[in-house]
Design a protein around this motif. Structure first.
Motif, PDB file in Angstrom:
ATOM      1  N   THR A 311       0.836  -1.206   0.000  1.00  0.00           N
ATOM      2  CA  THR A 311       0.000   0.000   0.000  1.00  0.00           C
ATOM      3  C   THR A 311       0.867   1.250   0.000  1.00  0.00           C
ATOM      4  OG1 THR A 311      -1.749  -1.163   1.211  1.00  0.00           O
ATOM      5  CG2 THR A 311      -1.801   1.245   1.260  1.00  0.00           C
ATOM      6  N   LEU A 312       1.901   1.224   0.818  1.00  0.00           N
ATOM      7  CA  LEU A 312       2.791   2.376   0.945  1.00  0.00           C
ATOM      8  C   LEU A 312       3.568   2.622  -0.347  1.00  0.00           C
ATOM      9  CD1 LEU A 312       3.521   4.470   3.051  1.00  0.00           C
ATOM     10  CD2 LEU A 312       5.373   2.994   3.847  1.00  0.00           C
ATOM     11  N   GLU A 313       3.949   1.522  -1.019  1.00  0.00           N
ATOM     12  CA  GLU A 313       4.678   1.654  -2.284  1.00  0.00           C
ATOM     13  C   GLU A 313       3.768   2.213  -3.379  1.00  0.00           C
ATOM     14  OE1 GLU A 313       6.195  -2.204  -3.107  1.00  0.00           O
ATOM     15  OE2 GLU A 313       7.953  -1.992  -1.802  1.00  0.00           O
ATOM     16  N   SER A 314       2.490   1.860  -3.322  1.00  0.00           N
ATOM     17  CA  SER A 314       1.538   2.323  -4.330  1.00  0.00           C
ATOM     18  C   SER A 314       1.284   3.823  -4.211  1.00  0.00           C
ATOM     19  CB  SER A 314       0.217   1.558  -4.218  1.00  0.00           C
ATOM     20  OG  SER A 314       0.425   0.169  -4.389  1.00  0.00           O
ATOM     21  N   VAL A 315       1.141   4.291  -2.978  1.00  0.00           N
ATOM     22  CA  VAL A 315       0.902   5.718  -2.737  1.00  0.00           C
ATOM     23  C   VAL A 315       1.916   6.178  -1.680  1.00  0.00           C
ATOM     24  CG1 VAL A 315      -0.786   7.500  -2.135  1.00  0.00           C
ATOM     25  CG2 VAL A 315      -1.553   5.362  -3.184  1.00  0.00           C
ATOM     26  N   VAL A 316       3.082   6.588  -2.160  1.00  0.00           N
ATOM     27  CA  VAL A 316       4.176   6.976  -1.254  1.00  0.00           C
ATOM     28  C   VAL A 316       3.782   8.162  -0.383  1.00  0.00           C
ATOM     29  CG1 VAL A 316       6.580   7.745  -1.143  1.00  0.00           C
ATOM     30  CG2 VAL A 316       5.880   6.100  -2.886  1.00  0.00           C
ATOM     31  N   VAL A 436       0.435   2.317  17.494  1.00  0.00           N
ATOM     32  CA  VAL A 436       0.379   1.063  16.738  1.00  0.00           C
ATOM     33  C   VAL A 436      -1.021   0.843  16.164  1.00  0.00           C
ATOM     34  CG1 VAL A 436       0.603  -1.446  16.870  1.00  0.00           C
ATOM     35  CG2 VAL A 436       2.245   0.016  18.077  1.00  0.00           C
ATOM     36  N   ILE A 437      -2.042   1.031  16.994  1.00  0.00           N
ATOM     37  CA  ILE A 437      -3.417   0.784  16.549  1.00  0.00           C
ATOM     38  C   ILE A 437      -3.854   1.805  15.500  1.00  0.00           C
ATOM     39  CG2 ILE A 437      -5.824   0.766  17.304  1.00  0.00           C
ATOM     40  CD1 ILE A 437      -4.871  -0.448  19.933  1.00  0.00           C
ATOM     41  N   SER A 438      -3.496   3.078  15.723  1.00  0.00           N
ATOM     42  CA  SER A 438      -3.889   4.107  14.749  1.00  0.00           C
ATOM     43  C   SER A 438      -3.206   3.881  13.400  1.00  0.00           C
ATOM     44  CB  SER A 438      -3.540   5.498  15.278  1.00  0.00           C
ATOM     45  OG  SER A 438      -2.136   5.645  15.444  1.00  0.00           O
ATOM     46  N   LEU A 439      -1.971   3.401  13.427  1.00  0.00           N
ATOM     47  CA  LEU A 439      -1.268   3.115  12.175  1.00  0.00           C
ATOM     48  C   LEU A 439      -1.951   1.977  11.418  1.00  0.00           C
ATOM     49  CD1 LEU A 439       1.215   4.148  10.652  1.00  0.00           C
ATOM     50  CD2 LEU A 439       2.561   2.350  11.763  1.00  0.00           C
ATOM     51  N   MET A 440      -2.391   0.979  12.196  1.00  0.00           N
ATOM     52  CA  MET A 440      -3.096  -0.146  11.581  1.00  0.00           C
ATOM     53  C   MET A 440      -4.427   0.323  10.964  1.00  0.00           C
ATOM     54  SD  MET A 440      -3.926  -3.839  13.338  1.00  0.00           S
ATOM     55  CE  MET A 440      -2.197  -4.014  13.756  1.00  0.00           C
ATOM     56  N   ILE A 441      -5.130   1.191  11.666  1.00  0.00           N
ATOM     57  CA  ILE A 441      -6.382   1.743  11.146  1.00  0.00           C
ATOM     58  C   ILE A 441      -6.122   2.543   9.867  1.00  0.00           C
ATOM     59  CG2 ILE A 441      -8.204   3.454  11.610  1.00  0.00           C
ATOM     60  CD1 ILE A 441      -8.023   2.610  14.583  1.00  0.00           C
ATOM     61  N   TYR A 442      -5.082   3.359   9.898  1.00  0.00           N
ATOM     62  CA  TYR A 442      -4.739   4.215   8.768  1.00  0.00           C
ATOM     63  C   TYR A 442      -4.485   3.396   7.505  1.00  0.00           C
ATOM     64  CZ  TYR A 442      -1.978   7.669   6.099  1.00  0.00           C
ATOM     65  OH  TYR A 442      -1.486   8.509   5.125  1.00  0.00           O
ATOM     66  N   PHE A 443      -3.637   2.373   7.616  1.00  0.00           N
ATOM     67  CA  PHE A 443      -3.286   1.581   6.441  1.00  0.00           C
ATOM     68  C   PHE A 443      -4.429   0.654   6.012  1.00  0.00           C
ATOM     69  CE2 PHE A 443       1.256   2.532   7.485  1.00  0.00           C
ATOM     70  CZ  PHE A 443       1.554   3.138   6.278  1.00  0.00           C
ATOM     71  N   ILE A 445      -7.644   1.425   6.194  1.00  0.00           N
ATOM     72  CA  ILE A 445      -8.544   2.290   5.425  1.00  0.00           C
ATOM     73  C   ILE A 445      -7.929   2.657   4.077  1.00  0.00           C
ATOM     74  CG2 ILE A 445      -9.575   4.615   5.376  1.00  0.00           C
ATOM     75  CD1 ILE A 445      -9.972   4.372   8.400  1.00  0.00           C
ATOM     76  N   ALA A 446      -6.634   2.964   4.079  1.00  0.00           N
ATOM     77  CA  ALA A 446      -5.955   3.319   2.829  1.00  0.00           C
ATOM     78  C   ALA A 446      -5.983   2.163   1.839  1.00  0.00           C
ATOM     79  CB  ALA A 446      -4.516   3.736   3.119  1.00  0.00           C
ATOM     80  N   THR A 447      -5.756   0.948   2.325  1.00  0.00           N
ATOM     81  CA  THR A 447      -5.770  -0.231   1.443  1.00  0.00           C
ATOM     82  C   THR A 447      -7.159  -0.461   0.869  1.00  0.00           C
ATOM     83  OG1 THR A 447      -4.015  -1.255   2.769  1.00  0.00           O
ATOM     84  CG2 THR A 447      -5.287  -2.707   1.338  1.00  0.00           C
ATOM     85  N   SER A 448      -8.187  -0.236   1.687  1.00  0.00           N
ATOM     86  CA  SER A 448      -9.578  -0.433   1.238  1.00  0.00           C
ATOM     87  C   SER A 448      -9.960   0.502   0.102  1.00  0.00           C
ATOM     88  CB  SER A 448     -10.533  -0.246   2.405  1.00  0.00           C
ATOM     89  OG  SER A 448     -10.226  -1.153   3.453  1.00  0.00           O
ATOM     90  N   PHE A 449      -9.405   1.726   0.140  1.00  0.00           N
ATOM     91  CA  PHE A 449      -9.769   2.714  -0.881  1.00  0.00           C
ATOM     92  C   PHE A 449      -8.626   2.994  -1.866  1.00  0.00           C
ATOM     93  CE2 PHE A 449     -12.491   3.702   2.769  1.00  0.00           C
ATOM     94  CZ  PHE A 449     -13.754   3.771   2.160  1.00  0.00           C
ATOM     95  N   LEU A 450      -7.655   2.084  -1.903  1.00  0.00           N
ATOM     96  CA  LEU A 450      -6.444   2.319  -2.691  1.00  0.00           C
ATOM     97  C   LEU A 450      -6.769   2.582  -4.165  1.00  0.00           C
ATOM     98  CD1 LEU A 450      -3.359   2.391  -2.471  1.00  0.00           C
ATOM     99  CD2 LEU A 450      -3.311  -0.043  -3.000  1.00  0.00           C
ATOM    100  N   GLN A 451      -7.733   1.848  -4.698  1.00  0.00           N
ATOM    101  CA  GLN A 451      -8.028   1.963  -6.135  1.00  0.00           C
ATOM    102  C   GLN A 451      -8.599   3.338  -6.498  1.00  0.00           C
ATOM    103  OE1 GLN A 451      -9.448  -0.007  -3.984  1.00  0.00           O
ATOM    104  NE2 GLN A 451     -11.695  -0.099  -4.219  1.00  0.00           N
ATOM    105  N   HIS A 452      -9.051   4.091  -5.490  1.00  0.00           N
ATOM    106  CA  HIS A 452      -9.636   5.390  -5.772  1.00  0.00           C
ATOM    107  C   HIS A 452      -8.629   6.540  -5.677  1.00  0.00           C
ATOM    108  CE1 HIS A 452     -13.612   3.589  -5.767  1.00  0.00           C
ATOM    109  NE2 HIS A 452     -13.360   3.049  -4.571  1.00  0.00           N
ATOM    110  N   VAL A 453      -7.431   6.237  -5.164  1.00  0.00           N
ATOM    111  CA  VAL A 453      -6.427   7.277  -4.965  1.00  0.00           C
ATOM    112  C   VAL A 453      -5.633   7.480  -6.243  1.00  0.00           C
ATOM    113  CG1 VAL A 453      -4.470   8.051  -3.596  1.00  0.00           C
ATOM    114  CG2 VAL A 453      -6.300   6.702  -2.514  1.00  0.00           C
TER     115      VAL A 453
END
Length: 453
Positions: A311-316, A436-443, A445-453
């Protein structure tokens, strides 16, 4: 007693110190003894050792006792070494037993035994009794200098008793009534006493509903009780309701300060090192274990980033907002922690209830999260021209702040249910967990909507 303002304070102090240096006994005593004991202590601490030794010659052990009581424990230890054995023993005889016990509690047992043997037997017995009680209990902080009367005593008899014993009592605002066996049966006040007829007996106007504490009651509970009822003192009793001492409001103030210092140390993971007088090495030894532990715990952050590497590599650009998401969640969690610990300390949690408190903090965190989320969504939309990226970051912050609030609230409450000090749920611990938990939430959510970014 002299009342000093800021303009005359220094000049007056200089006169006293000058008289001590010049060994002017009468002038020193005249100036010094007119001061409030707190001001006497301040002047005394400004003197050099050679000048302090003159003070021991100028003042009687009884006069110096008030100064000694006003010193911090470390200062008392240093000053005690300057006193000869006879002077020290006489001084301890004139101090309140609870203050002497507090000081003795910091000394080695052999030294304590030597001093006790030099003291008057009655005073030494009172101190030894207090030393027997477990630390941080009502028994360990109570004073033995109090006035007790019998229900059959007349007002005139009690007033005469106060004339004889009052000067040695720590407080006489409350008079505790005991039966022939010494059991607590009632309480009355000086006001009730002086407004009653001289031939009237105490039992006619005393209150038999006495609020008391057990010798083993935790000192923080004693402080809360005195605060709740606005007492100046509270009687301390044994299992058989025998009156053995009282805890006064000045002792409660010391307890509240001590407990607040401990809570700050626990919440900031710096317990035992909040005292600025200790060395850097001592402070580092006490803080390092927590920091090292949290450092290993923080490795979870690296693990989360590793899991969402694709996910991070897709949207740096997502990496740029990691500190903001983590920092916001950590700060919110620490705020909720402070609220929970404070609610437990003041007893308001019991009135409100566990779940109501949790729901309230979650709602608060969520509302803050919504506000921050909307602001950051619009801001990133304007700065980067990508409203959906702003939506991902904003939604992550909103959810993270709500979850962090629950974490900051529930962990100290659960710890309290386990009969442990809730303050050990330290700020750094809550912050690290929220990170740790907020980072997990962040990624997530980002992974779920990755195709829209």
């Amino acid at each position: 007693m002299v009342k000093l303002n800021e303009e005359t304070r220094e000049d007056y102090f200089k006169k006293i110190m000058k008289s001590a240096i010049k060994e002017e006994l009468d002038e020193f005593r005249r100036l010094f003894l007119e001061l409030h004991p707190a001001d006497q202590t301040e002047v005394f601490l400004r003197l050099e050792e050679s000048e302090r030794k003159r003070v021991y010659e100028f003042l009687s052990p009884e006069e110096f006792a008030e100064i000694f009581e006003g010193l911090e424990i470390d200062e008392q230890k240093a000053i005690a070494l300057e006193l000869n054995d006879y002077y020290a023993a006489e001084m301890f005889n004139k101090m309140y037993a609870d203050d002497v016990a507090d000081f003795f509690g910091e000394l080695q047992q052999e030294h304590v035994e030597d001093i006790l043997q030099a003291m008057n037997k009655e005073d030494a017995d009172d101190v030894q009794e207090l030393l027997m009680y477990e630390d941080n209990t009502a028994g360990s902080i109570m004073t033995k200098e109090f006035i007790s009367v019998k229900a059959s005593h007349t007002v005139a008899e009690v007033i005469e008793l106060l004339r004889e014993e009052g000067p040695d009592a720590e407080t006489i605002y409350y008079l505790y009534v005991v039966d022939e066996a010494g059991k607590l049966v009632g309480v009355t006040s000086i006001r009730d006493l002086i407004t009653s007829m001289s031939d009237e007996t105490i039992e006619t106007f005393m209150s038999s509903r006495v609020v008391s504490v057990h010798v083993k009651t935790d000192q923080e509970e004693v402080a809360q009780l005195i605060q709740k009822y606005d007492f100046l003192a509270a009687p301390v009793v044994t299992d058989h309701n025998m009156l053995v001492g009282i805890v006064t409001v000045d002792d409660v103030i010391d307890v509240l300060e001590q407990e607040a210092t401990e809570d700050v140390g626990e919440i900031t993971a710096s317990r035992g090192s909040t005292d600025v007088t200790i060395t850097s090495i001592q402070a580092a030894k006490r803080r390092a274990p927590w920091i090292v532990l949290l450092m290993f715990f923080g490795l979870g952050t690296a693990e989360v980033i590793g899991i969402f590497e694709e996910t991070l590599e897709s949207v740096v650009l997502l990496a740029a907002f990691i500190p903001m998401v983590m920092g916001s969640a950590g700060n919110t969690g620490t705020q909720s922690l402070a609220v929970a610990v404070r609610a437990l300390a003041t007893g308001t949690l019991e009135k409100r209830g566990f779940w109501k408190t949790v729901v309230r903090e979650f709602s608060t965190g969520l509302l803050i999260g919504v506000t921050c989320g909307v602001v950051i969504t619009l801001l990133l939309g304007l700065l980067y021209g990508d409203l959906f990226l702003g939506f991902i970051v904003g939604l992550s912050i909103m959810v993270s702040l709500g979850v962090a609030s629950v974490i900051g609230t529930t962990i100290p409450l659960i710890i309290n249910k386990l009969n442990l000090d809730p303050a050990i749920a330290s700020g750094p611990f809550i912050t690290t967990l929220s990170d740790v938990i907020s980072l997990m939430i962040y990624f997530t959510i980002a992974t779920s909507f990755l195709q829209h970014v």
